[in-house]
Every structure is written in structure tokens, then in C-alpha cells.
Design an enzyme around this catalytic site. Sequence first.
Site, PDB file in Angstrom:
ATOM      1  N   LYS A 102       0.871  -1.179   0.000  1.00  0.00           N
ATOM      2  CA  LYS A 102       0.000   0.000   0.000  1.00  0.00           C
ATOM      3  C   LYS A 102       0.901   1.219   0.000  1.00  0.00           C
ATOM      4  O   LYS A 102       2.060   1.150   0.434  1.00  0.00           O
ATOM      5  CB  LYS A 102      -0.866   0.025   1.264  1.00  0.00           C
ATOM      6  CG  LYS A 102      -2.084   0.889   1.150  1.00  0.00           C
ATOM      7  CD  LYS A 102      -3.181   0.116   0.476  1.00  0.00           C
ATOM      8  CE  LYS A 102      -4.485   0.844   0.427  1.00  0.00           C
ATOM      9  NZ  LYS A 102      -5.579  -0.101   0.106  1.00  0.00           N
TER      10      LYS A 102
HETATM   11  N1  GLU Z   1      -7.287  -0.040  -3.193  1.00  0.00           N
HETATM   12  C1  GLU Z   1      -8.036  -1.220  -3.478  1.00  0.00           C
HETATM   13  C2  GLU Z   1      -8.045  -2.134  -2.266  1.00  0.00           C
HETATM   14  O1  GLU Z   1      -7.897  -1.704  -1.156  1.00  0.00           O
HETATM   15  C3  GLU Z   1      -7.585  -1.894  -4.762  1.00  0.00           C
HETATM   16  C4  GLU Z   1      -6.176  -2.373  -4.797  1.00  0.00           C
HETATM   17  C5  GLU Z   1      -5.722  -2.864  -6.160  1.00  0.00           C
HETATM   18  O2  GLU Z   1      -6.512  -2.901  -7.082  1.00  0.00           O
HETATM   19  O3  GLU Z   1      -4.530  -3.189  -6.253  1.00  0.00           O
HETATM   20  O4  GLU Z   1      -8.290  -3.309  -2.367  1.00  0.00           O
END
Ligand code: GLU
Length: 410
Positions: A102
Amino acid sequence: MSNLESAQRYFDVAADHMNLSANMRKMLLTPEREVKVQVAIERDNGEIATYIGYRIQHDNHRGAFKGGLRFHPEVDGDEVQALATLMTWKTAVVDIPFGGAKGGIKVNPKELSSGELERLTRKFIDQIHDILGPDKDIPAPDVGTDAQIMAWIYKQYSKFHGDCPGVVTGKPLELHGSVGREEATGRGVSIITNETLHRLHKHVKGTTVALQGFGNVGSFTAKFLHESGAKILGVSDAFGGIWNKDGLDIPALLAYTNQNGGVRGFPGGQAITNVELLTSEVDVLIPAALGGVFTREIAEHVRAKIIVEAANGPTDPDADEIFERREILVVPDILTNAGGVTVSYFEWVQNSQHFQWDLDRVRSELQKIMLASFDRIWTTATEKKIPMRTAAYIVGIGRVGRATQISGIS
Ligand code: GLU
């Protein structure tokens, strides 16, 4: 309790069930790499502004690091680390070949012009491009970021490494994005809500719902649940809430928020506060905004019998225990909102094959994965007589743990 403490406590509960050794726990919880950078840009007025950016790569034993980028004033290292670990378990729960990461920038994107946002994004990529790549680490949208920002990431990364659409997902359709990606998280939430009701021998038609958050996830969740016959009685966002005991007219509310930037003032309902919404008398309560919504205090007053976690980390572990005691079913985030990263996976596959899928294919493959994952978690929870969250962690941690062991550590 901080996001990180929550994530670790949920991990520990599952690890206890699995009899994981202390060494394995440490290895699975410690991030592989944490990057914190200064991102300085020139504002439109000529002043210099400095922001802090993060990318935390938690685990890549099952595949490249994967996870969104959040632009929000409350982003900090602890929060990003917690969200990175959630991504590791999430990609494992839906069994797609990625690990977890993240990132984010501590900034309020609404206070920047489009030009400033572009400079900020490109500068951030200048700082971290070496640790990204379609087989290394693949960012995506999250709170405060969108397809336009993903396009800038793709283009900036490609300046260093040659044209490379697969380095980021959630891109615009005109630039190697996938149909169905924008709606994917909300569509997944709606599939999971429908399936939960089905397993409980309830009908979605007429089921009453309250939804906290009306951004990308909340609005698509509302759209799809409304289409399947649920009655959305209440919706709130950062600026206010709206309630209609007979069910909100969701298409009209979507049109209204597009025009007005929020649900407040919608003529088809009456105003309610966020707390009133969270404690309202509905069948299903769906948090679809930021984390930490359900604290110990509020958990005692929740009246819904089912909580479907569309947001990441909405429930504090103390609140979770209260929900368990009060026999409120909690369908956990790492299952419920995994539709987004699942369609990110489809986008990445399409990019590497230079072949585009149509919407029917995206939707049906998504449905297959969400239902299979739901079944696995539901069965584990039922057999072991444990909450669905613990079951999801056991499945996720088990998959990551086995991959780690088979890989060896040398
Ligand atoms: N931000 C989204 C999540 O928390 C998508 C992450 C992604 O598609 O890599 O799952």
C-alpha cells in the site's frame, strides 16, 4: 486503537487458531520494505509545498506486491503498513497471484489544482519508480486517487522504463484500463451481500440497507444492490447523511451527487447524522468509507444484524468482539472489498496479453472468484465455528504461509 494494532490483533487471533510459531508470525507480519519519501512541488502560486509519500511492500511470496495508493490528510506510516498487510491477506483470500502493498501521500487532494496533483503524482513516481514494475509492485486507486492519477503514474514510470501499462491498474479505458474496473469493488460488495443473504435464507428483495460512504465503492454498491431489489434507506458521506424510510431513489441520488458533490440536501429524503445512520434499524449495514468507524462505543448501539465491510479496516477489534457477542454477522473487508483488486488482476492479465476482455467476461470472472472465495470462508467459519473474519485470516495467512515455506528463505 491504531489501524496497525487492529490488523495485528486480527492476525494474532487467526495465528492462535493455526498454532503458528512465533518466528513464522514475525516473518509474516514484518513488511519486506518500507519507503518514505519527500515529495516537493511548486504550487500554482509559485510557492514550494512539501508532502510525505509512502510505499510499504508487505509480502510478495505469492506474487508481485499489489495495492492501492491513498491521497488523504490522515495517511501515515502506521496506517499504510496496516493497509499493506490487509492487501496480503486479501489477495490470498481471493487466490490471485499477488502479494500485498500500500502507499500514499499525506495530502488533501481536494485542495490541489489538477496541475498540482499531476506534478505531485509524477514527482512521487520519480522517487519510487525503481521499486515498482509489472512483476515487482503494481499500484492502483484507493481513497483520494482515480484513473487519471493512474494514467500519470503509467506515463511517468514509462519515461524511465519504456512503455509499460502493466505497472499500474485502474487506468482509464483509453490508456489500457479494463472495462468493469471502476465498478469492481462495489460490484464485488453487492455479490457478497447477495450471497450472504442467500446463505441465511433471506431474500435481497426488500432487504433494508444503510450505507456509510458514497464515493467509488459506496455509490457502485448502492447502484447494484438497488438493482437487485434491496431498499437503501440511508446513505451518508463526509458532509452529511440522507434517509428515506421507504427507500432512497438511488439513480436520482447518484445524479444528485454528481451535480452537487455530496448527498447533503438531496430532496428525496431527510437529513440524518452519521451516528444515526450507523445505529439505524436496517437489515444490512455497509461501511464504505474510511477505517475505524466501529468503535466499542458505537458497536453496542448498532441495530443491524449483518455488517458487510466494504471499507478497509472499519471495525476495531473491541467492536468486533461486541458484534460477536451480540450475534451480529460481520462479513470481513478482506473478502467483501476484494472485487477491486480482483479486476485489477484482470487488467494486468489483459495488459500482459495485449488482449481486451468485454464487460460480460470481466463480470462473470469476478462473480466466479467472489463466490468461490465466499464459499471457502463460509465453510471454514461454519466448520470451525469461528467468525468469518477469523476464517478469512486463516485462509489468507495459510496460503501466504505455505508459499513462504515452500519458497525457502535463502
Ligand atoms: N485499493 C483497493 C483495495 O484496497 C484496490 C487495490 C488494487 O486494485 O490493487 O483493495
